[in-house]
Structure formats: structure tokens, C-alpha cells
Design an enzyme around this catalytic site. Structure first.
Site: not given
Lengths: 637, 176
Positions: A25, A87, A186, A208
Site C-alpha cells: 500500500d 504520491k 485500493e 476510505d
């Protein structure tokens, strides 16, 4: 399909042949790696027992890097050389970086065009290389635990990641020298972690809420097949915003009118975070802040906190409503809601989600680890450790792919939410006499104007045979693979000439740059590089030989004529001979490059010779899949 | 797989407008389980490439056949008819479309019970659509009256766009 790996159902894999696989992840704030040990799957901790690796890379003057907690600790004293949240920069352009504003205290390289480059003490680095450092650290962690190198890895990406962002993630893995089995979204990984692929049918919602981003995804499950129905969210909503609410409340209570200094802000945020975490289990906490003139002592109740963050939570539920609508399902269809991300520990978030979906959210797996665990489960299957597993994860294209046409308009060629892999052919023609080249600008996004879409790449087609304007017909094939990555090929249709396609990624790295970075990152001697290429060529050659051999044994007589079998056997024999001669035992000989070329040529020859056979086996297998018949019932043409 | 197969052949069904969508979706999954690139993650580059091509073909076939509009357009294509961008349509149909557009605009500017009105309107459009699809199914049998079939497809296209417009208005009214 064609060349199927044959394993008896239920047959256990020899433990010595078990391959090492892991799920990663790669997060904005934290990253994790999970793998199987002694038959059970979990995330891997570092020496201090911490599972979360802060996604922070610090570059030092001696050309080394520090990744994780130590790097994070240095962020304040050495902001220019300590990269956080890279990211957010993956697959992005310089103008996107400007939008992120002053959040990023780095020295961006002024010469960079397209992809942002950051000047650090030891040189210039790209976000892709920084991500590669994080990946390398995670892989080392797993390999130390498993006492051996990893055979393959699944890396998760947000469901809405566009092509450039996915490609950048994959490039980072290439630079880190990792074999990527699949980029997995994800939310899909989270659903896999809860085992929802087995048995359960219906729609699952994945809520999430991380530190800085919120994503909602709806997946449809049916007999082991996952389809992403819709995604939504807010890239600027997260647990950090909850901290801000508390911090602002403290400032109001303290009646502090001035602009808080940097160190006061930092202290406030730390205090706010701690208060938020305490309110997860307590109804009331004591607030005591003493920050150089910014003082407050008092109490904050959970009810007050809930009221403060209500607009944020409501905003997230609104995004849920939209995702449900986009998916074309009703609330009754949704049978499970999965909570992902540390911020879902806040009780009012859980109750708001439960109220809206009218279902108790699943929280039994640590919300920080659930995505990595799901990725590891899929990696274990893809690497070949569970040959009779039925799981199949289908993904969709998150954003439409289009081309620039006259007048700065974008014409969609593949629409969003199309199941991938997908291929679309488009025909073009020349507009000038004797034109031999053509530029195709590929875009991603839903808007009509080119300027409102993201530029992915410019493809230059060369080698078009000169003809009068409009006579050349160029068929361009856009192919998106299971990872959501695009390749383009082109053929001049009237003469059947393959046009050369030159790719200029808008924000990414060209292939030769990736290769150079891989080399630099490992400081390979030339000999090592040669060894590596030779080993790779041998592995690929052997896998083609094995596959053809296997296919011949199973279906050769059924699907091929004697002459065809002879041709295949000859091509196979040639390649096997070459494998014996270049056994790699003594490393690369003087003509190492030549060895590699011979192997690659013969591998290509065998692959080409078996293409048709592979197609026939595929066809037979497809027919048997639909009719429930066995492959034996289909005779050769 | 033979890439020259048409989409119906891939699913081993007779070309036609009436389809068992439940069967189509379960056949689609059965095919995917045999061809998806994930089943070849540890295989040779050649097999991976073939798997991507095959899966792409199956995905396109499924996407086309599961949508009534795309399926109708595809059936015409099999008959050698390419859909025009600006087709000539009967005046009566065009007037009806203009009226429906005006109704939609009126709903947008009305203060009261806009959502209820819109619900009714959407239902009306869906009924209209179902009617045209029924008409197409009747025409789309051999020997197909291509001229009639083509006209119906254009009508389905128009009405589908109207439905998209109604959905967008609903989003707007709901404050998305």
C-alpha cells in the site's frame, strides 16, 4: 489462455516451490507491506514493531537516503531535502505542483518541463525516484522477514488514479527493481482483505478516510468477480481537517488574535491530534495548551467535537450519495460497508456511515492495514501459489481517454467506467500530399476542451508511405491493459506498413530514462547489468518453452496437424539448445550481449510459431467455458 | 481466438435484439475467468500479450451487447449500415422531441415539486424508450427492413439523450 498452466485441483504446492509474494500500500502519508508467513497474511513490522512506514524520503549529502520515521523526524530541520507526500506529485505536471501551493517546501528545478523535478543536496530527483526509495525500503523489510527475495508484488493505487499516475507508480517499481504482478485499486484490495470475493454477492461500499484524502468506491461482487461500479471523494478532505477544526476551536477559546507562529501551529496540531485520538474512546477530554502566549485550559466533549466536524462528515456522505447514484444502485443493494484509513476510527464517522448506508460498517481489520493485506492476498494468487483459486478482479477505466481534434476539442475514444483491458481502433488520414508523419495527442478526462483535460502523451507516427492527401489510411490501436496503462500502435492500412510510434509522455519518464534510473539506483557495474539481462532472457525463454511443451502435451494432437507440431518442436529445440549453451553458470562470456540477443531472437521465433496454436487453444477454452463441455470435444480445424 | 468473429459469435448466440442479459453476464464472467491477464500474471510475455488482446475483445463485445442502443447500432453495422451523425427524421418525431425538451426546461425553472415532476417526466421517457426498443426488436429479424430499423435507432438515440438530460437535472436539483 491457450498455453494453460495445468495443475490438478486441490493439489498443494510443494513448499519449496512456493513463491514469495507481497502486497504494497503505497500511501500519501504512510506505506505498508504485507505478506504470508506460516500460512497467514499480515503486514510486516520494522525492527521497532511499527507497521506504518511514513512515506518520507530524506536525501543526504553523501548520496544516501533515509526513508521513514527518521526522515520524518528530520522534516522540520531539513525541509528542502526531505520529501513528504510525493504520491501527490506522481504523474503530475509542474502546473499541478503550483496548484498545491506552499504546502511543499522544496526547490523545484527550474529547467524541468513536464514532470516536476526537485533539487536536493545530492542532485535532482523525480517523484518517481523518491517513490522507488519507499518501495525499496518496504521490500527490504519483507525480504528480511521471508529470508529471500520477492518473486512478485501487487501495488495498490487509488481507484481514480489516471494513466500517468499509474504509469509513474509502475515506473517507480521498475526503478526499485520490483516485479509488479498488478496494480490494484485500493478499494478492491480492501474488499479482498475481508474475503468478500468468496460467496458474497451484491454491492460493497468502501469508505476510505485517510489523513488528507477521502475516497468512496462502490464495487459489485458476483461469484468471485469484482467490478468497480463508481468512485468519488474529495482529494482535500481527511483526518488532518478534523485536527484543524480542534486547533481553530482552541484558538477561539484562547481568544488568541494574532497569526500563530510556525512552532505554535505545529504544537497546536499535535495537541489537536492527540485530543481527537482520545475522543475516540472517551466522552470528554482535558485540553491543556501552553504555547508561548497561546494558552488554554479546559474541556472538550465528544459531542462538541462531533458538532465541529459535522460539515466535513456530511460532505463525505454527500459524496457517498453521488457514488451510489453513479453506480445506478439503490441503498438496499449495498450489503457491506468497509472502513479504510485511520480517520475512520472517529466514532461519529462510523455512525454517520452506518446511518446513511443502513448497515453496520466492517471494522474488524485494522483500517490502516486492510489495503496492504488485500494486496498481499491477490499477490499470492497471481504469483501462482493458489492455482485453483477462482478470484478474478475486474477493474474499470477511471477517466475517459480521448484525442485532440481540430479546434482544441477532445474526442473521447474510450469512455470512463469501461472494463479494462480494452482496445479501440481509430482511423486517421493525412491532410497534406506526401505527409510521412503524424502527431497524436492523447488526453484523459471528461471535459470537452483539451485545456480542461489532462495531457497524457504525444505519439508521433513515423514512416507513413508518402501518398496524396487523404489516401493514406492509418489505423491506430489504443490498448489499455489490466493495470490501466495505455499502449499505442499504428498501421498504414492501404499498404499494411507498420508505422513507428514514438511516445512523449507529458508528465512521465520515457522508457530509456527508466532504464537509466534503474541502473543508477543500483549502481550496477556493466557486468551486473549484462548478467541481469541474460538471466531475464533465460527466464522468459524457459517460460515460453515450458508453456509450449505443456500445451503440446495437452492439446497438440487435438488441435494441430503433424506438420504444425514438427514446426513447433523444431523452434522449441533450437531455443532449448541455446539455453543449454548459455547456461549462465559462468556469468556472461565476452559476447554477453550476443548471448542475450540469440536467446531473445529464438524466444521470439518460438512465440511467433506458437501464436496460432495459442489462439486455437484459447478459442477451444472459450467455447468450453460457455458450454460447460470439455476441451476434448473440440476437434482440430 | 478468431478476431474476425462478431460479438454474437464470441458469446455463441444468434444475432438478434432480444437477449437474455442474465445469461450474457454469467457467460461474460465465465469467459473472463479463462482469458483475463491476471490468470497469466506468472506466464510468458507472449501469453500475457494474447490474454490482454482477448480480454479486450471480450470486454468490447460485452459492453456493446449489454446496452440496447449499442446492440441496435451493432446489428445495423452487421447489415452494413453505418449510423449517420445528422440523420433526417420525421417532422412529427422532431416536434415531439422539441416539446419534451421544453417540458424539461419548464421543470428546471419551476419552484414547486420539481423533483416529483421530474420523476414523472423520466418515467414517461423510459416508457417511450421501451416502446422504441420493442419496435426495433420486431424489425430486427431477418430479412431486416434496414430503412425502418435505422430510423428507430435514431429515435432511441434521441430519447436516450433526453434521459441523460433528465438525470443531469435531477443531480442539479438534488444539489450534487
Amino acid at each position: 489462455m491457450a498455453l494453460l498452466q495445468i495443475t490438478e485441483p486441490g493439489q498443494a504446492i510443494d513448499p519449496h516451490l512456493r513463491k514469495r509474494a507481497a502486497g504494497i500500500d503505497l500511501g500519501t502519508t504512510n506505506s505498508l507491506i504485507a505478506t504470508y508467513r506460516e500460512g497467514s497474511v499480515d503486514t510486516v513490522a520494522d525492527a521497532d514493531g511499527g507497521h506504518l512506514l511514513p512515506s518520507v524520503v530524506r536525501y543526504l549529502a553523501d548520496n544516501t537516503t533515509v526513508v521513514g520515521k527518521l526522515a520524518l523526524a528530520a522534516a522540520k530541520q531539513d525541509p528542502a531535502n526531505t520529501l513528504l507526500s510525493v504520491k501527490r506529485l506522481l504523474g503530475r505536471g509542474i502546473e499541478d505542483v503550483n496548484k498545491l501551493g506552499d504546502q511543499l517546501p522544496y526547490h523545484f528545478n527550474a529547467q524541468a518541463t513536464g514532470m516536476p523535478l526537485i533539487d536536493v543536496v545530492s542532485g535532482t530527483v523525480s517523484p518517481v525516484e523518491a517513490s522507488a526509495e519507499i518501495l525499496k525500503t518496504l521490500v527490504q523489510r519483507a525480504e528480511a522477514t521471508l529470508a529471500g527475495s520477492l518473486d512478485g508484488v501487487v501495488i495498490t493505487v487509488p481507484a481514480y488514479f489516471d494513466e500517468a499516475q499509474r504509469q509513474a507508480t509502475k515506473d517507480a517499481a521498475t526503478i526499485a527493481n520490483i516485479n509488479v504482478l498488478r496494480l490494484l485499486s485500493e478499494p478492491t484490495a480492501a474488499a479482498v482483505a475481508y474475503g468478500l470475493d468468496s460467496g458474497a454477492e451484491g454491492v460493497v461500499a468502501i469508505y476510505d478516510l485517510g489523513g488528507g484524502t477521502f475516497d468512496i468506491s462502490l464495487l459489485k461482487l458476483n461469484k468471485g468477480v469484482f467490478e468497480v461500479l463508481s468512485t468519488g471523494g474529495d482529494s482535500a478532505l481527511g483526518g488532518d481537517d478534523f485536527d484543524h477544526c480542534i486547533a481553530e476551536w482552541i484558538i477561539r477559546q484562547a481568544e488568541f488574535k494574532a497569526q500563530p507562529s510556525l512552532s505554535q501551529s505545529r504544537g497546536l496540531m499535535l495537541a489537536a491530534r492527540s485530543i481527537k485520538e482520545q475522543l475516540t474512546t472517551q466522552q470528554q477530554v482535558i485540553v491543556a495548551v501552553d504555547l508561548d502566549g497561546l494558552n488554554y485550559t479546559g474541556e472538550l466533549s465528544r459531542d462538541q467535537f462531533d458538532e465541529m466536524i459535522k460539515p466535513l462528515v456530511t460532505g463525505s456522505i454527500k459524496a457517498c450519495r453521488r457514488a451510489v447514484r453513479d453506480a445506478g444502485v439503490s441503498l438496499e443493494d449495498i450489503h457491506s460497508v468497509i472502513m479504510v484509513g485511520g480517520s475512520t476510527r472517529v466514532p461519529v464517522v462510523v455512525s454517520a456511515v452506518a446511518d446513511y448506508f443502513k448497515a453496520q460498517p466492517l471494522t474488524s481489520i485494522d483500517p490502516d492495514r486492510v489495503v496492504a493485506i488485500g494486496a498481499a492476498i491477490q499477490a499470492n494468487i497471481l504469483v501462482g501459489n493458489k492455482p485453483d483459486d477462482e478470484m478474478l478482479l475486474l477493474d474499470v477505466l477511471p477517466l475517459s481517454l480521448g484525442l485532440e481534434t481540430v479546434g482544441g476539442l477532445a474526442e473521447k475514444i474510450i469512455h470512463r467506467n469501461t472494463t479494462i483491458p480494452i482496445a479501440k481502433a481509430q482511423e486517421f488520414t493525412t491532410y497534406k500530399d506526401g505527409q510521412t508523419a503524424m502527431l497524436i495527442h492523447v488526453l484523459q478526462g471528461e471535459r470537452e476542451l483539451v485545456t480542461d483535460c489532462r495531457s497524457l502523451a504525444r505519439f508521433e507516427l513515423k514512416g507513413i508511405p508518402p501518398m496524396v492527401a487523404g489516401a493514406a489510411k492509418i489505423g491506430v490501436l489504443f490498448q489499455v491493459d489490466a493495470d490501466g496503462l495505455l499502449t499505442v500502435s499504428a498501421t498504414e492500412l492501404s499498404q499494411g506498413i507498420e508505422a513507428k510510434v514514438e511516445v512523449k509522455p507529458s508528465y512521465g519518464l520515457a522508457d530509456d530514462e527508466v532504464a537509466r534510473m534503474l541502473k543508477a539506483s543500483f549502481e550496477f557495474a556493466q557486468e551486473d547489468v549484462d548478467n541481469r539481462t541474460l538471466m531475464e532472457a533465460r527466464v522468459e525463454a524457459q517460460s515460453v518453452v515450458d508453456a509450449v511443451q505443456n500445451a503440446l502435451t495437452v492439446d497438440g494432437e487435438k488441435l494441430l496437424s503433424e506438420a504444425e507440431i514438427k514446426t513447433l518442436e523444431l523452434a522449441m529445440h533450437n531455443l532449448e539448445q541455446a539455453l543449454v549453451q548459455n547456461d549462465g553458470q559462468n556469468g556472461v562470456q565476452n559476447d554477453g550481449q550476443n548471448d542475450v540477443r540469440v536467446l531473445e531472437d529464438l524466444t521470439r521465433a518460438l512465440a511467433a510459431a506458437s501464436d496460432d496454436f495459442a489462439s486455437r487453444r484459447m478459442d477451444a477454452s472459450v467455447r468450453s467455458a460457455l458450454s460447460g463441455h470439455t476441451i476434448d470435444e473440440f476437434e482440430k480445424d | 481466438m478468431d478476431f474476425k468473429q462478431n460479438f454474437f459469435q464470441i458469446f455463441q448466440i444468434q444475432p438478434g435484439f432480444n437477449l437474455d442479459l442474465t445469461q450474457l453476464s454469467s457467460d461474460y464472467r465465465a469467459l473472463q475467468k479463462n482469458v483475463h491477464p491476471d490468470k497469466f500474471a506468472a506466464a510468458s510475455a507472449q501469453e500475457k500479450r494474447l490474454a490482454v488482446q482477448w480480454t479486450a475483445q471480450i470486454n468490447e463485445a460485452y459492453d456493446t451487447l449489454k446496452s440496447p442502443l449499442l446492440r441496435a447500432i451493432y446489428l445495423l453495422k452487421l447489415e452494413g449500415v453505418e449510423i449517420q451523425h445528422n440523420p433526417a427524421l420525421e417532422a412529427a418525431f422532431l416536434f415531439q422531441q422539441i416539446e419534451l425538451r421544453e417540458q424539461l426546461e419548464a421543470i428546471e425553472s419551476s419552484d414547486e415539486q420539481a423533483l416529483e415532476q421530474l420523476d414523472q417526466f423520466s418515467q414517461q421517457i423510459k416508457d417511450l424508450l421501451a416502446g422504441y426498443e420493442h419496435d426495433f426488436a420486431l424489425v430486427a429479424v431477418a430479412p431486416m427492413d434496414i430503412k425502418v430499423a435505422e430510423q428507430i435507432v435514431y429515435k432511441i438515440q434521441f430519447v436516450s439523450k433526453l434521459l441523460v438530460g433528465a438525470n443531469q437535472l435531477e443531480e442539479k436539483l438534488l444539489g450534487y
